[in-house]
Design a protein around this motif. Sequence first.
Motif, PDB file in Angstrom:
ATOM      1  N   THR A 116     -94.543  -6.158 -86.592  1.00  0.00           N
ATOM      2  CA  THR A 116     -94.153  -4.768 -86.350  1.00  0.00           C
ATOM      3  C   THR A 116     -94.098  -4.379 -84.869  1.00  0.00           C
ATOM      4  O   THR A 116     -93.296  -3.531 -84.474  1.00  0.00           O
ATOM      5  CB  THR A 116     -95.125  -3.802 -87.059  1.00  0.00           C
ATOM      6  OG1 THR A 116     -96.463  -4.078 -86.602  1.00  0.00           O
ATOM      7  CG2 THR A 116     -95.061  -3.964 -88.562  1.00  0.00           C
TER       8      THR A 116
ATOM      9  N   TYR B 196     -82.290  -2.666 -91.769  1.00  0.00           N
ATOM     10  CA  TYR B 196     -82.871  -3.797 -92.488  1.00  0.00           C
ATOM     11  C   TYR B 196     -82.091  -3.992 -93.780  1.00  0.00           C
ATOM     12  O   TYR B 196     -81.422  -3.081 -94.274  1.00  0.00           O
ATOM     13  CB  TYR B 196     -84.358  -3.555 -92.771  1.00  0.00           C
ATOM     14  CG  TYR B 196     -84.648  -2.435 -93.745  1.00  0.00           C
ATOM     15  CD1 TYR B 196     -84.957  -2.708 -95.073  1.00  0.00           C
ATOM     16  CD2 TYR B 196     -84.600  -1.099 -93.335  1.00  0.00           C
ATOM     17  CE1 TYR B 196     -85.206  -1.686 -95.972  1.00  0.00           C
ATOM     18  CE2 TYR B 196     -84.850  -0.073 -94.222  1.00  0.00           C
ATOM     19  CZ  TYR B 196     -85.159  -0.364 -95.545  1.00  0.00           C
ATOM     20  OH  TYR B 196     -85.406   0.651 -96.445  1.00  0.00           O
TER      21      TYR B 196
ATOM     22  N   PHE C 263     -95.166  -2.391 -92.406  1.00  0.00           N
ATOM     23  CA  PHE C 263     -94.237  -1.431 -91.793  1.00  0.00           C
ATOM     24  C   PHE C 263     -94.490  -0.032 -92.376  1.00  0.00           C
ATOM     25  O   PHE C 263     -94.203   0.236 -93.533  1.00  0.00           O
ATOM     26  CB  PHE C 263     -92.787  -1.852 -92.046  1.00  0.00           C
ATOM     27  CG  PHE C 263     -92.335  -2.974 -91.167  1.00  0.00           C
ATOM     28  CD1 PHE C 263     -91.747  -2.711 -89.934  1.00  0.00           C
ATOM     29  CD2 PHE C 263     -92.510  -4.301 -91.555  1.00  0.00           C
ATOM     30  CE1 PHE C 263     -91.322  -3.753 -89.109  1.00  0.00           C
ATOM     31  CE2 PHE C 263     -92.092  -5.348 -90.742  1.00  0.00           C
ATOM     32  CZ  PHE C 263     -91.503  -5.075 -89.519  1.00  0.00           C
TER      33      PHE C 263
ATOM     34  N   LEU D 103     -89.112  -4.702 -96.695  1.00  0.00           N
ATOM     35  CA  LEU D 103     -89.933  -5.134 -95.573  1.00  0.00           C
ATOM     36  C   LEU D 103     -91.390  -5.307 -95.986  1.00  0.00           C
ATOM     37  O   LEU D 103     -91.849  -4.687 -96.957  1.00  0.00           O
ATOM     38  CB  LEU D 103     -89.834  -4.112 -94.441  1.00  0.00           C
ATOM     39  CG  LEU D 103     -88.454  -3.999 -93.789  1.00  0.00           C
ATOM     40  CD1 LEU D 103     -88.421  -2.829 -92.815  1.00  0.00           C
ATOM     41  CD2 LEU D 103     -88.088  -5.299 -93.070  1.00  0.00           C
TER      42      LEU D 103
ATOM     43  N   PHE E  35     -93.328   3.415 -91.364  1.00  0.00           N
ATOM     44  CA  PHE E  35     -92.436   4.150 -90.466  1.00  0.00           C
ATOM     45  C   PHE E  35     -92.849   5.614 -90.305  1.00  0.00           C
ATOM     46  O   PHE E  35     -92.624   6.222 -89.261  1.00  0.00           O
ATOM     47  CB  PHE E  35     -90.994   4.038 -90.953  1.00  0.00           C
ATOM     48  CG  PHE E  35     -90.449   2.638 -90.851  1.00  0.00           C
ATOM     49  CD1 PHE E  35     -90.121   2.109 -89.618  1.00  0.00           C
ATOM     50  CD2 PHE E  35     -90.295   1.843 -91.979  1.00  0.00           C
ATOM     51  CE1 PHE E  35     -89.627   0.808 -89.499  1.00  0.00           C
ATOM     52  CE2 PHE E  35     -89.801   0.552 -91.881  1.00  0.00           C
ATOM     53  CZ  PHE E  35     -89.467   0.028 -90.632  1.00  0.00           C
TER      54      PHE E  35
END
Length: 613
Positions: free
Chosen positions: A101, A122, A130, A126, A132
């Motif tokens: 990351t 992407y 991750f 993931l 976000f």
Amino acid sequence: MKVPKVTNYLEEVIANTPQDWLKLTTHRLDIYNEELAKTEFLKQFENLYKKNNSDKTSLSELPTAYDYIRLGHPLSTVLEWGIAKLNDLKAENVISFSSQTIPVMAVLRKNLFEKKDTQILYSKELPGCFDFEALKLVYGYNFDLKKVDKTEDLPEFNGSTIYISQNDDLTDLALNSKIDFHISLQGESGSVLIVNGDKNEDYISEIQHVRRRETIAMTPADCYATLKQLTGKSSTRNNSDFTTNKTKVVESVQAITATSSKVLLGSCGLSVQYGIMMGLIEEALEKYKGRKIKIIVPPNCYGGTNDQARRVAACLENVDILDLPVDGNNDMVQSTDKVLEQVAKEDAVPYIIAEIPTNPRVEVPDLEKLRDALSKVRKTESGDTAIDPVFILDQTFCPNVQFCGEDGILSTIKTISYVSGSKFPSGGRCTAGYCVANQKAENLLDNIEKHLHLCDNEATALQVEILAEQLPSMNQRIKDAYKNTREFVTFIENKLPEAKINFVSEELAKQGFTPSVFSLDLPTRGNTPEERETYKRELNHKLIKMMITQIPNESKYCVSYGQLKGCYWTIPATSTQGTTKEDDKDYIARVSVSPDLDLELHKKVFSEFVAQL
């Protein structure tokens, strides 16, 4: 022809890899030029490639790529070179990480300051690290996140485009000119970031700086395995029992620290510190909405600690840095009391980072007075009770002292303790770090653990295996190394009484402060301060040169501490990795003594040095 030639050469390099490339965590400074980190190694490695020379001796004689493997190392440099060669890229545009990351965050950080838009693309689901939402809410980063089926027909974007890819063939990367940063996830090994295109090359140094401060390069073992894959060979990953090893590490750390809290394991001491910083910032955002956060840090402490704290504050409007003078003519207790009074008046959230003993002058404050200063009830300007501080203690130099125990001297203060595992915990065999908390602070560990995971900065399986092997003997090694250090210090005091030595007193040693590092301020001469400083620096280098040339198997010019064997020397004592401000550097020698060395030979060489004065 180039691809087979590169692949064949890499196969030979893999077969002839020097053991130091795989095993050492800290490298020689006498064959290292910091301004040419990576490039000097690469230039000479490229020359060997052109001559088709993969001889082990020739590889061993290459200049140091980086002084400390957390920043990068020979195998990460060779891996990046190999990927670049096979994809017709510049080697400096390829950067490997142990984290999946952090490469994304490195680009986001620069774009935050550039006020530049970022889109993250992407294709496949993931990994769970991750997060976000947290990257926006806690780290303050701005970006758009998009899932795409393919990257061939991307629309134009006014900003940076990051593409997170999985299952890449690193020998044949499908790079798209509309993608600025291609991040190839490599499972447990980490990731490889490609800076794509000349227009993005001004990102390289700042991405490298993130790697040196907030995470680590892909580890030597993982680079070695990835290099094998690059040449089409199968590679065996660490097959140790991770769960069993982690249980052993947790039990050892709890016994050493006299704590019962969670034990968090990071890929290095600074990875742990970054988790602590961001976890506590999230804690403050949740609990003290709208309040300023003050990170209080000594200006001349370990360079990584100092720089990382200031880098965190630079990204967040509600976080400020306050200096905590602790060394020389400054008293940690008085400084702590003064700065906490200031923070209380501002009704802010105080987080204090400190090293005990201090680095490099190996000073220990009056701990009872420090406890009183930290626990003192303070008032805001409006008369309300101020927010209690959290004391973040780097006890790398005394990991055996039980600050956080139920009966520890700091048991009444919210205290989080962390240690760089590259020192005594592993005996210099890996970089992993750990952290614990006392009972008053253990509720803070959940957020810290969250950010260790978010940054993908948790210790690797091999690091945990090494800690499981080494931690049980740590306290005995500390005792034996201290005994050698005390004997060496006493010898120097008798042989060269004009020298000033910074080391713990016998009284402090009886309290458990038994470091095996001391700083040596040699006597100087000259008519002006400049002449005296120049003479002293030359004398320092002369001493180190004598030690490393006459005792090459034991004395080494490098930055570390807590090693299993030999004696390490470095100057200036606080220059670690180059970002300490010049005025805060201490141009004195730092000497790290191990439990296993030929002390009589070191005394003999020092006597010869004194005889030449």
